[in-house]
Design an enzyme around this catalytic site. Structure first.
Site, PDB file in Angstrom:
ATOM      1  N   GLN A 138       0.838  -1.197   0.000  1.00  9.37           N
ATOM      2  CA  GLN A 138       0.000   0.000   0.000  1.00  9.37           C
ATOM      3  C   GLN A 138       0.871   1.244   0.000  1.00  9.37           C
ATOM      4  O   GLN A 138       1.809   1.326   0.793  1.00  9.37           O
ATOM      5  CB  GLN A 138      -0.850   0.076   1.270  1.00  9.37           C
ATOM      6  CG  GLN A 138      -1.722  -1.114   1.533  1.00  9.37           C
ATOM      7  CD  GLN A 138      -2.358  -1.015   2.917  1.00  9.37           C
ATOM      8  OE1 GLN A 138      -2.826   0.040   3.332  1.00  9.37           O
ATOM      9  NE2 GLN A 138      -2.371  -2.102   3.644  1.00  9.37           N
ATOM     10  N   GLY A 139       0.558   2.204  -0.829  1.00 15.89           N
ATOM     11  CA  GLY A 139       1.313   3.457  -0.883  1.00 15.89           C
ATOM     12  C   GLY A 139       0.387   4.629  -0.609  1.00 15.89           C
ATOM     13  O   GLY A 139      -0.148   5.231  -1.547  1.00 15.89           O
ATOM     14  N   SER A 141       0.926   6.801   2.748  1.00 16.73           N
ATOM     15  CA  SER A 141       1.657   7.805   3.534  1.00 16.73           C
ATOM     16  C   SER A 141       2.767   8.462   2.734  1.00 16.73           C
ATOM     17  O   SER A 141       3.387   7.835   1.861  1.00 16.73           O
ATOM     18  CB  SER A 141       2.273   7.151   4.772  1.00 16.73           C
ATOM     19  OG  SER A 141       1.294   6.482   5.517  1.00 16.73           O
ATOM     20  N   SER A 177       4.691  -0.956   3.733  1.00 13.44           N
ATOM     21  CA  SER A 177       5.015  -2.309   4.216  1.00 13.44           C
ATOM     22  C   SER A 177       5.054  -3.291   3.047  1.00 13.44           C
ATOM     23  O   SER A 177       4.193  -3.236   2.163  1.00 13.44           O
ATOM     24  CB  SER A 177       3.949  -2.792   5.204  1.00 13.44           C
ATOM     25  OG  SER A 177       3.839  -1.928   6.295  1.00 13.44           O
ATOM     26  N   GLU A 260      -8.163  -2.913   7.217  1.00 21.44           N
ATOM     27  CA  GLU A 260      -6.860  -2.761   7.876  1.00 21.44           C
ATOM     28  C   GLU A 260      -7.035  -2.711   9.389  1.00 21.44           C
ATOM     29  O   GLU A 260      -6.214  -3.227  10.148  1.00 21.44           O
ATOM     30  CB  GLU A 260      -6.173  -1.478   7.372  1.00 21.44           C
ATOM     31  CG  GLU A 260      -4.967  -1.094   8.204  1.00 21.44           C
ATOM     32  CD  GLU A 260      -3.738  -0.712   7.409  1.00 21.44           C
ATOM     33  OE1 GLU A 260      -3.865  -0.455   6.202  1.00 21.44           O
ATOM     34  OE2 GLU A 260      -2.658  -0.669   8.012  1.00 21.44           O
ATOM     35  N   GLU A 387      -3.586   8.171  18.797  1.00 22.28           N
ATOM     36  CA  GLU A 387      -4.173   9.448  19.238  1.00 22.28           C
ATOM     37  C   GLU A 387      -5.321   9.842  18.310  1.00 22.28           C
ATOM     38  O   GLU A 387      -6.362  10.331  18.741  1.00 22.28           O
ATOM     39  CB  GLU A 387      -3.115  10.561  19.237  1.00 22.28           C
ATOM     40  CG  GLU A 387      -2.007  10.411  20.267  1.00 22.28           C
ATOM     41  CD  GLU A 387      -0.897   9.471  19.816  1.00 22.28           C
ATOM     42  OE1 GLU A 387      -1.030   8.839  18.738  1.00 22.28           O
ATOM     43  OE2 GLU A 387       0.097   9.350  20.550  1.00 22.28           O
TER      44      GLU A 387
END
Ligand SMILES: Cc1cc2nc3c(=O)[nH]c(=O)nc-3n(C[C@H](O)[C@H](O)[C@H](O)COP(=O)(O)OP(=O)(O)OC[C@H]3O[C@@H](n4cnc5c(N)ncnc54)[C@H](O)[C@@H]3O)c2cc1C
Length: 404
Positions: A138-139, A141, A177, A260, A387
């Site tokens: 997965q791309g 970020s 990843s 996910e 968070e």
């Protein structure tokens, strides 16, 4: 299918089975294949490439017997039936003390998105991935866009040329990843104007051997090339690689995030239960009875079991809801928070029970627990930082006022 793996098994998984019958037939299969399964009792200690190569025969064994084909559409190489059957089969695999191949997690996250938003791509790729003939990553970020994907800057400009109708991508992704072992990447790119936020995003399926792509593994504390940076220099991607309509990337990535944060949590709870049992076995006898810390250690074990119980109790209805096609909304953040809590509670308990061996010893068990403890620290980051998940629960689930 590749033919380099000497495994030939008949398909035994039945997509029409009841849960009880499925679990019973999986247990019988595990017993019958005990010899072939022995190398897969623990995670591989080597790098990502070696680890994926090590587990590939297991993936093929599970595929050929049909366990990992359960719940995927027949036209995508699956056997049909409910995805919950596949989840139950994987839990039986873990309960018998074997590792669920880590690339199975990636399939669980990405394949549902392909099936829903790009059926032609799914028909081509899902079967190949569950047969272990290709891997995905997965791309999403970027250096300046992680929690806030709406600010991502990797551009995809629509083009027409001799190579056909498509997009040209320029930019950088990071923290991807499995990128070092993947052949394809589902990528979120900006097709709208700069500053178009969530509205200007599009999801594309990119072949990682396309000209103009550089993959640079990131140095990780674990020593394995777990994540990588991806650089795109005017990379051409044909238009038929769209996942969902142009401009619908936010909807598509939010659909994927349910898996996910949800389906992946089920896989991990199954593995963590097995690891907790392993911990009881690995701990020195006096750590659990007679020693000065025995009472505190037993209490820590109890807390770890409770954290896992909470995770499983949440993940089970989530799986059923996903299987029924129900949108989960912000509630899925609860699964992600329970997952990171369980992962860290189990490994903190291991650190307590195995002290000081976990830090100091070179035995395979100590090294294994060290790796697990390290990995558990990132569970509050990947798939959406804790968070941010807590904010989502507070504001969107509980209706509390915004903190800022
Ligand atoms: C091991 C690993 C694997 C990963 N795999 C992938 C992958 O395969 N593909 C991919 O695309 N990405 C992947 N990621 C990236 C991951 O999704 C991001 O790291 C994550 O979303 C956080 O983004 P960031 O690192 O940019 O941190 P930032 O978003 O900059 O956050 C930094 C800190 O600020 C806090 N923060 C940010 N915004 C808010 C807010 N609104 N409210 C409260 N606190 C806030 C965060 O909680 C965090 O503590 C992976 C990351 C790791 C560590």
């Amino acid at each position: 299918m590749t033919d380099d793996i000497a495994v030939a098994v008949a398909t035994v998984a039945d997509p029409g089975a009841s849960m009880d019958a499925l679990r019973a037939s999986m247990r019988a299969w595990l017993q019958a294949n005990e010899g072939a399964l022995q190398p897969y009792r623990h995670e591989h200690p080597g790098g990502m490439t070696e680890s994926c190569a090590h587990f590939r025969p297991l993936q093929r064994l599970l595929h050929d017997a049909g366990w990992t084909r359960l719940g995927w559409p027949v036209e995508c190489g699956g056997l049909g039936g409910s995805a919950v059957l596949r989840a139950e089969a994987m839990e039986e695999l873990a309960a018998a003390g074997y590792v669920i191949p880590e690339l199975q997690g990636t399939i669980e996250i990405i394949a549902p998105m392909l099936i829903r938003y790009a059926p032609a791509l799914a028909a081509h790729h899902v079967g190949r991935s569950i047969a272990c003939d290709e891997n995905w990553c997965q791309g999403f970020s970027e250096p300046d866009a992680g929690s806030d994907l709406g600010s991502l800057r990797t551009r995809a400009v629509a083009c027409e040329g001799p190579e056909g109708d498509g997009f040209r991508i320029t930019g950088q992704k990071m923290w991807s990843s499995y990128a070092t072992v993947a052949q394809h990447c589902c990528m979120l790119v900006r097709t709208g104007e700069a500053g178009s936020g969530y509205r200007g995003l599009t999801m594309l399926w990119v072949d990682l051997d396309s000209p103009g792509i550089t993959i640079r593994p990131t140095d990780c504390e674990s020593g394995r090339e777990e994540v990588a940076e991806l650089f795109f220099d005017d990379v051409f991607v044909p238009r038929d690689r769209l996942i969902g309509p142009e401009g619908a990337g936010w909807e598509v990535v939010m659909f994927l995030m349910q898996y996910e944060r949800g389906a992946y949590a089920w896989k991990r709870q199954a593995e963590l239960h097995t690891q907790l049992h392993e911990l009881v076995h690995d701990a020195p006898a006096e750590a659990l009875a007679g020693g000065p810390s025995a009472a505190a250690n037993l209490s820590a074990l109890g807390n770890a079991y409770l954290a896992l119980f909470a995770l499983r109790s949440q993940a089970s209805p989530t799986l059923a809801a996903l299987d029924a096609g129900r949108a989960l909304g912000p509630g899925i953040s609860v699964d992600k928070l329970l997952l990171s809590a369980a992962e860290q509670t189990v490994t903190d308990t291991a650190r307590q029970l195995l002290w000081p061996a976990l830090e100091m010893d070179d035995t395979p068990a100590a090294a294994r627990w060290r790796r697990r403890w390290s990995f558990s620290r990132i569970t509050t980051i990947y798939g959406g930082a804790a968070e941010v998940q807590r904010d989502l629960v507070a504001e969107r689930l509980l209706g509390l006022p915004r903190g800022r």
